[in-house]
Design an enzyme around this catalytic site. Structure first.
Site, PDB file in Angstrom:
ATOM      1  N   ASN A  39     -17.272  12.516   4.512  1.00 17.53           N
ATOM      2  CA  ASN A  39     -16.256  13.575   4.431  1.00 17.53           C
ATOM      3  C   ASN A  39     -15.814  14.008   5.823  1.00 17.53           C
ATOM      4  O   ASN A  39     -16.614  14.089   6.757  1.00 17.53           O
ATOM      5  CB  ASN A  39     -16.724  14.761   3.581  1.00 17.53           C
TER       6      ASN A  39
ATOM      7  N   CYS B 151     -12.662  13.987   1.133  1.00 18.13           N
ATOM      8  CA  CYS B 151     -14.017  13.671   0.655  1.00 18.13           C
ATOM      9  C   CYS B 151     -14.445  12.267   1.083  1.00 18.13           C
ATOM     10  O   CYS B 151     -13.614  11.374   1.269  1.00 18.13           O
ATOM     11  CB  CYS B 151     -14.075  13.726  -0.860  1.00 18.13           C
TER      12      CYS B 151
ATOM     13  N   CYS C 299     -16.096  15.098  -6.966  1.00 17.08           N
ATOM     14  CA  CYS C 299     -15.115  16.102  -7.386  1.00 17.08           C
ATOM     15  C   CYS C 299     -14.030  15.442  -8.235  1.00 17.08           C
ATOM     16  O   CYS C 299     -13.926  14.210  -8.320  1.00 17.08           O
ATOM     17  CB  CYS C 299     -14.500  16.783  -6.157  1.00 17.08           C
TER      18      CYS C 299
ATOM     19  N   CYS D 269     -11.679  12.865  -6.539  1.00 12.56           N
ATOM     20  CA  CYS D 269     -12.345  11.578  -6.280  1.00 12.56           C
ATOM     21  C   CYS D 269     -12.539  10.791  -7.570  1.00 12.56           C
ATOM     22  O   CYS D 269     -12.439   9.560  -7.583  1.00 12.56           O
ATOM     23  CB  CYS D 269     -13.674  11.800  -5.563  1.00 12.56           C
TER      24      CYS D 269
ATOM     25  N   GLU E 132     -13.661  16.978   7.544  1.00  8.86           N
ATOM     26  CA  GLU E 132     -13.052  18.290   7.298  1.00  8.86           C
ATOM     27  C   GLU E 132     -12.021  18.632   8.361  1.00  8.86           C
ATOM     28  O   GLU E 132     -11.857  17.920   9.365  1.00  8.86           O
ATOM     29  CB  GLU E 132     -14.153  19.348   7.207  1.00  8.86           C
TER      30      GLU E 132
ATOM     31  N   GLU F   8     -15.827   9.921  -0.645  1.00 10.00           N
ATOM     32  CA  GLU F   8     -15.482   8.853  -1.591  1.00 10.00           C
ATOM     33  C   GLU F   8     -14.082   8.314  -1.320  1.00 10.00           C
ATOM     34  O   GLU F   8     -13.844   7.105  -1.343  1.00 10.00           O
ATOM     35  CB  GLU F   8     -15.532   9.372  -3.038  1.00 10.00           C
TER      36      GLU F   8
HETATM   37  N1  THU Z   1     -17.265  16.507  -0.740  1.00 10.27           N
HETATM   38  C1  THU Z   1     -17.270  15.150  -0.711  1.00 10.27           C
HETATM   39  O1  THU Z   1     -17.077  14.537   0.357  1.00 10.27           O
HETATM   40  N2  THU Z   1     -17.506  14.493  -1.859  1.00 10.27           N
HETATM   41  C2  THU Z   1     -17.796  15.084  -3.049  1.00 10.27           C
HETATM   42  O2  THU Z   1     -18.002  14.391  -4.027  1.00 10.27           O
HETATM   43  C3  THU Z   1     -17.877  16.536  -3.151  1.00 10.27           C
HETATM   44  C4  THU Z   1     -17.449  17.282  -1.944  1.00 10.27           C
HETATM   45  C5  THU Z   1     -17.051  17.227   0.521  1.00 10.27           C
HETATM   46  C6  THU Z   1     -15.737  17.943   0.642  1.00 10.27           C
HETATM   47  C7  THU Z   1     -16.088  18.997   1.667  1.00 10.27           C
HETATM   48  O3  THU Z   1     -15.965  18.439   2.971  1.00 10.27           O
HETATM   49  C8  THU Z   1     -17.560  19.294   1.419  1.00 10.27           C
HETATM   50  O4  THU Z   1     -18.054  18.213   0.666  1.00 10.27           O
HETATM   51  C9  THU Z   1     -17.785  20.582   0.689  1.00 10.27           C
HETATM   52  O5  THU Z   1     -17.032  20.655  -0.463  1.00 10.27           O
END
Ligand code: THU
Length: 161
Positions: free
Chosen positions: A61, A72, A113, A116, A63, A74
């Site tokens: 991920n 994310c 999520c 994804c 940000e 994925e």
């Molecule tokens: N996140 C992911 O990378 N994958 C997921 O399946 C759930 C959430 C990340 C997004 C964000 O950077 C952090 O986790 C918190 O939500």
């Protein structure tokens, strides 16, 4: 008329129950966790895709101070695989995490999520074959699903156009 949807998944206590190169794939997803850029949530996620040519593609991920610009793990992995190996099928995805805001938080098994799940569905439909899913927690427990589609019942897809 009532319709009931259901699907099966397996819970493994550790990676020894993963077959073939799925153990290697889970390890790659754990490595990807350390490549995460998550200064805001402190929730570091790693994803790894096993491709039909044997390659493993990682994503983490990423940000952004403008929160919605973050992406994310994925979808980073899916976009990378599609960009580098557009003709290869994705056989499996493994997902791992580390919550650096709370090191004691190791029990929850991460599940992707909604966006994804939608992206995994698109990849499945595009390649016309299932993607196996391995979800994990830092304590080592695993959820295994044979088909990523099951994560998004009654999904919107190109079938609706
Ligand atoms: N996140 C992911 O990378 N994958 C997921 O399946 C759930 C959430 C990340 C997004 C964000 O950077 C952090 O986790 C918190 O939500």
């Amino acid at each position: 008329m009532k319709i009931q949807l259901s699907f099966e998944y397996q819970i493994f206590e550790n990676d020894q129950q993963l077959v073939g190169n799925l153990q290697k794939l889970l390890k790659a997803s754990k490595e990807a966790v350390s490549l995460s850029y998550a200064p805001y949530s402190k929730f570091h996620v790693g994803a790894a895709l096993l491709l039909s040519n044997g390659e493993i593609v990682k994503g983490s991920n990423q940000e952004n101070a403008s929160f919605p610009a973050g992406i994310c793990a994925e979808r980073v992995a899916l976009s990378t695989a599609s960009s580098i190996y557009p003709k290869e099928k994705i056989l499996a995805v493994a997902i791992s995490y580390h919550n650096s805001a709370d090191d004691s938080s190791t029990e929850n098994i991460l599940s992707p999520c909604g966006i994804c799940r939608q992206s995994l569905l698109e990849a499945t439909q595009r390649q016309q074959s299932h993607i196996e899913v391995i979800l994990s927690n830092p304590a080592g427990k695993i959820i295994y699903l044979q088909n990523a589609d099951n994560l998004l019942p009654l999904a919107f897809s190109s079938d609706h156009f």
